[in-house]
Scaffold this motif. Structure first.
Motif, mmCIF file in Angstrom:
data_model
loop_
_atom_site.group_PDB
_atom_site.id
_atom_site.type_symbol
_atom_site.label_atom_id
_atom_site.label_comp_id
_atom_site.label_asym_id
_atom_site.label_seq_id
_atom_site.Cartn_x
_atom_site.Cartn_y
_atom_site.Cartn_z
ATOM 1 N N ASP A 116 -30.809 2.730 62.947
ATOM 2 C CA ASP A 116 -31.539 1.509 62.622
ATOM 3 C C ASP A 116 -31.092 0.347 63.503
ATOM 4 O O ASP A 116 -31.935 -0.421 64.014
ATOM 5 N N ASP A 117 -29.783 0.231 63.694
ATOM 6 C CA ASP A 117 -29.289 -0.858 64.532
ATOM 7 C C ASP A 117 -29.815 -0.714 65.967
ATOM 8 O O ASP A 117 -30.175 -1.698 66.617
ATOM 9 N N GLU A 119 -32.603 0.773 66.969
ATOM 10 C CA GLU A 119 -34.036 0.500 67.058
ATOM 11 C C GLU A 119 -34.317 -0.996 66.952
ATOM 12 O O GLU A 119 -35.260 -1.505 67.577
ATOM 13 N N GLN A 120 -33.522 -1.735 66.134
ATOM 14 C CA GLN A 120 -33.697 -3.180 66.068
ATOM 15 C C GLN A 120 -33.388 -3.828 67.414
ATOM 16 O O GLN A 120 -34.125 -4.706 67.890
ATOM 17 N N ALA A 121 -32.274 -3.418 68.039
ATOM 18 C CA ALA A 121 -31.935 -3.968 69.355
ATOM 19 C C ALA A 121 -32.981 -3.576 70.392
ATOM 20 O O ALA A 121 -33.318 -4.354 71.297
ATOM 21 N N ALA A 123 -36.195 -3.031 69.816
ATOM 22 C CA ALA A 123 -37.398 -3.819 69.584
ATOM 23 C C ALA A 123 -37.254 -5.218 70.147
ATOM 24 O O ALA A 123 -38.219 -5.812 70.635
ATOM 25 N N ALA A 124 -36.017 -5.757 70.074
ATOM 26 C CA ALA A 124 -35.789 -7.088 70.623
ATOM 27 C C ALA A 124 -36.001 -7.097 72.138
ATOM 28 O O ALA A 124 -36.409 -8.108 72.719
ATOM 29 N N PRO A 128 -41.938 -5.531 69.514
ATOM 30 C CA PRO A 128 -42.063 -4.990 68.161
ATOM 31 C C PRO A 128 -42.617 -3.572 68.169
ATOM 32 O O PRO A 128 -43.480 -3.219 68.983
ATOM 33 N N ARG A 131 -39.047 2.077 69.020
ATOM 34 C CA ARG A 131 -38.137 2.881 68.207
ATOM 35 C C ARG A 131 -37.814 4.175 68.958
ATOM 36 O O ARG A 131 -38.411 4.459 70.008
ATOM 37 N N VAL A 222 -24.873 -2.026 70.541
ATOM 38 C CA VAL A 222 -24.996 -1.393 69.230
ATOM 39 C C VAL A 222 -23.662 -0.746 68.886
ATOM 40 O O VAL A 222 -23.136 0.062 69.663
#
Length: 558
Positions: A116-117, A119-121, A123-124, A128, A131, A222
């Motif tokens: 999850d961490d 994929e968030q980084a 996306a940034a 958006p 993944r 990450v």
């Protein structure tokens, strides 16, 4: 017999001509084979040098790839946790100096707890919706999600950044079979590993070389990243030699554990293809070179078809000149040989004719006549077809020689012989067996009733006046005796003897009579013609009647 000799000589000529022609063909083929071999050696040496230059250039690029990958990994290890800008600057310099490299990438090993961490980084950075996901090469070439597993190996950095390459961020190497195999090899050791050729998401064909780095720091910052890999993406068309002979074909394949892999990195046909005739008649050169000294084991196959234009004109013209000159000599020899054979044949025919014919009249002589009577007798034994013999003697011919000379006598004999030959059938034989003695063979005549009219016709022909030089006209008469097979015998000598005896008996008696010449009561038939008459002829006609022929009669003996 004459006709039997000629075909034998001609049949004997044919094998000699065939052998000489075959020898010339072999000589010509050998000449052109030597010329072709010389061209083959020249082209082979040129081809070998060009192929070795191509493989050497390829080896340089493969070694450069290994060196660049090692440098990229060392750069990442040296900085530990480099920023995205630092990596981009390094990658830009590499791509400028080495344009055959398509892209530099970084893959990170992300455990499931850190997904999850990550994929968030991601996306940034990528936008958006970015993944970790997989690309289905075998299922419609589309993106698809990655299921739950212990660890993922997504791409966290790639350079250059282009709209086409942006979706590559987050691609899980472990989810794509041909990428996973190279990843496992790189993870197991510190060396580099390469993938088999595949089509990039952007479209071009390429392969990836990767190696594991020593430091563990996530490019996206990450926490929990366990491993990091440096990657080079090499486009297949970047491996094509810059300078290439347009008459050669190149095929470059990656080598796997089971041999060359498909698809090939590139397969380039000859820009100047050979014709079908050249491919059929001339050899082709093929050179397969393998290089397994780098992390990218490859096999380069180079082929070149020998072409007619590869043959130099000087030796070819020399070979053509030699072939034509030897052909001219051969033709000259064969013409002379044929002329010699013709002269020999003519000499043989003349000798054969002289041996079997009378030189004065051209009629068959005693030898040939006996041979033909023997054949007629053999035919009678085989088929039952009889034959007749005439024995003809000119009356008082000695007076012609004594009175007018042998030249006049020879002229009379020639005229009489021609008339006798013209008065019988083509299948009959008229022969001269002595000075003024002639014999006639009539095949198929087996009865006296048939032979007597023929005898009368022959005597009438002989009795025609003979016109000689200086207005001299002679009337020649003849005596004729005949015998018939099988009535008077069947052996040649017996039949000739009967006809001869009948003719001389009547000549001595001076009249027609019958006699019993043998115990078999054989019949004799003779004709006594008038004696020799001489008629003096004027330039424009006769001064007296050309006649005086006595009575001609054929009589049979009991």
């Amino acid at each position: 017999m004459d006709s039997e000799e000629r075909p034998q000589l001609r049949r004997g000529d044919n094998p000699l001509y065939a052998v000489l022609l075959l020898a010339w063909v072999l000589f010509g083929v050998s000449l052109f084979a030597l010329v072709l071999r010389g061209a083959w050696e020249e082209v082979r040496a040129e081809f070998q040098a060009e192929a070795e230059a191509d493989i050497e250039l390829l080896r340089d690029r493969l070694r450069t790839n290994d060196a660049l990958l090692s440098g990229f990994g060392a750069f990442l290890d040296a900085l530990g946790a480099p920023t995205r800008e630092q990596i981009a600057g390094y990658a830009s310099r590499v791509l400028v100096e080495h344009p055959h490299i398509y892209m530099l990438e970084v893959v990170e090993k992300v455990p499931a707890r850190a997904r999850d961490d990550f994929e968030q980084a991601l996306a940034a950075q990528a936008g958006p919706g970015a993944r970790i996901r997989s690309f289905a090469y075998q299922d419609g070439l589309r993106w698809q999600p990655v299921g739950e597993k212990a660890a993922y190996f997504p791409i966290s950095f790639r350079w250059p950044e282009t709209p086409e390459s942006l979706p590559v961020l987050g691609l899980d190497f472990d989810s794509v079979p041909h990428l996973r195999d190279a990843l496992r090899r790189a993870e197991a050791g510190h060396g580099a590993a390469s993938t088999r050729p595949f089509a990039l998401i952007e479209g071009p064909l390429a392969y990836v070389v990767m190696r594991r780095t020593d430091t563990v720091h996530s490019i996206l910052r990450v926490a929990g990243a366990e491993q990091r890999y440096a990657l080079l993406v090499v486009k297949a068309d970047a491996m094509v030699p810059g300078r290439r002979n347009p008459r050669t074909a190149h095929v470059l394949r990656m080598l796997g554990e089971t041999g060359p892999q498909d698809p090939p990195l590139y397969a380039i046909l000859a820009a100047r293809p050979a014709s079908a005739l050249e491919r059929r008649l001339l050899p082709q050169f093929t050179l397969n070179v393998e290089d397994v000294s780098t992390s990218q084991p490859v096999r380069l196959s180079v082929t070149r078809q020998l072409r007619f234009r590869d043959i130099r004109s000087e030796p070819l013209l020399l070979a053509i000149g030699l072939a034509l000159s030897t052909l001219a000599v051969l033709v000259l020899y064969l013409r002379r040989h044929r002329a010699a054979v013709a002269r020999e044949r003519e000499r043989l025919e003349h000798a054969t004719h002289s041996a079997l014919h009378d030189p004065l009249t051209g009629l068959p002589n005693r030898r040939l006549f006996h041979d033909r009577v023997g054949r007629a007798s053999a035919c009678w034994r085989r088929t039952g077809e009889g034959f007749a013999l005439f024995f003809v003697d000119l009356d008082r011919f000695k007076d012609v020689n004594d009175s007018y000379g042998h030249d006049v006598g020879d002229a009379v004999l020639g005229t009489v012989a021609a008339r006798m030959r013209d008065s019988v059938r083509e299948t009959d034989t008229v022969a001269r067996i002595a000075g003024d003695e002639f014999v006639v063979l009539l095949p198929g005549v087996s009865e006296l009733a048939t032979a007597e009219p023929l005898a009368e016709k022959l005597l009438r022909a002989v009795g025609q006046p003979v016109e000689l030089r200086d207005g001299l006209v002679l009337e020649i008469t003849a005596s004729l005796g005949l015998s018939v097979c099988p009535e008077h015998g069947s052996e040649p000598e017996e039949l000739i003897r009967h006809a001869d005896a009948a003719m001389y008996g009547e000549k001595r008696a001076g009249r027609i009579r019958s006699e019993d010449a043998s115990s078999a009561a054989a019949e004799r038939a003779t004709v006594r013609a008038p004696r020799l008459r001489v008629v003096r002829k004027l330039v424009r006609g006769h001064n007296g009647p050309v006649s005086g022929g006595g009575r001609k009669k054929v009589a049979r003996g009991a």
